[in-house]
Design an enzyme around this catalytic site. Sequence first.
Site, PDB file in Angstrom:
ATOM      1  N   MET A   1      17.801   7.750   6.870  1.00 30.60           N
ATOM      2  CA  MET A   1      17.269   8.689   7.811  1.00 30.60           C
ATOM      3  C   MET A   1      17.013  10.001   7.091  1.00 30.60           C
ATOM      4  O   MET A   1      17.930  10.632   6.582  1.00 30.60           O
ATOM      5  CB  MET A   1      18.294   8.847   8.950  1.00 30.60           C
ATOM      6  N   PRO A   2      15.757  10.455   7.042  1.00 27.79           N
ATOM      7  CA  PRO A   2      15.448  11.718   6.386  1.00 27.79           C
ATOM      8  C   PRO A   2      15.927  12.903   7.222  1.00 27.79           C
ATOM      9  O   PRO A   2      15.770  12.932   8.432  1.00 27.79           O
ATOM     10  CB  PRO A   2      13.929  11.732   6.285  1.00 27.79           C
ATOM     11  N   PHE A   3      16.497  13.881   6.537  1.00 34.10           N
ATOM     12  CA  PHE A   3      16.924  15.126   7.170  1.00 34.10           C
ATOM     13  C   PHE A   3      16.259  16.252   6.394  1.00 34.10           C
ATOM     14  O   PHE A   3      16.464  16.381   5.192  1.00 34.10           O
ATOM     15  CB  PHE A   3      18.450  15.268   7.120  1.00 34.10           C
TER      16      PHE A   3
END
Length: 78
Positions: A1-3
């Site tokens: 999951m990109p943050f």
Amino acid sequence: MPFVSIRISGSATRDQKAGIVADVTRSLVDRLGKNPAAVQIVIEEVSTENYGAGGQLIADRDAPVAAPREDAHAVPPR
């Protein structure tokens, strides 16, 4: 999951921030094949009074320069 964490000096409108979120999400989807539902983005607005560069606050650097005041007691040049 990109943050993704984005800091900006000053402030932005809700519409501007919504556009940034949409653009960054689209970029991660297009370039990295990420699921848009998994992309998380935080935008932090940093007051120009809490941010400095080159030895001075950004608020001071960007402040309008006041015109010099005339001295009412000065002797005018001849």
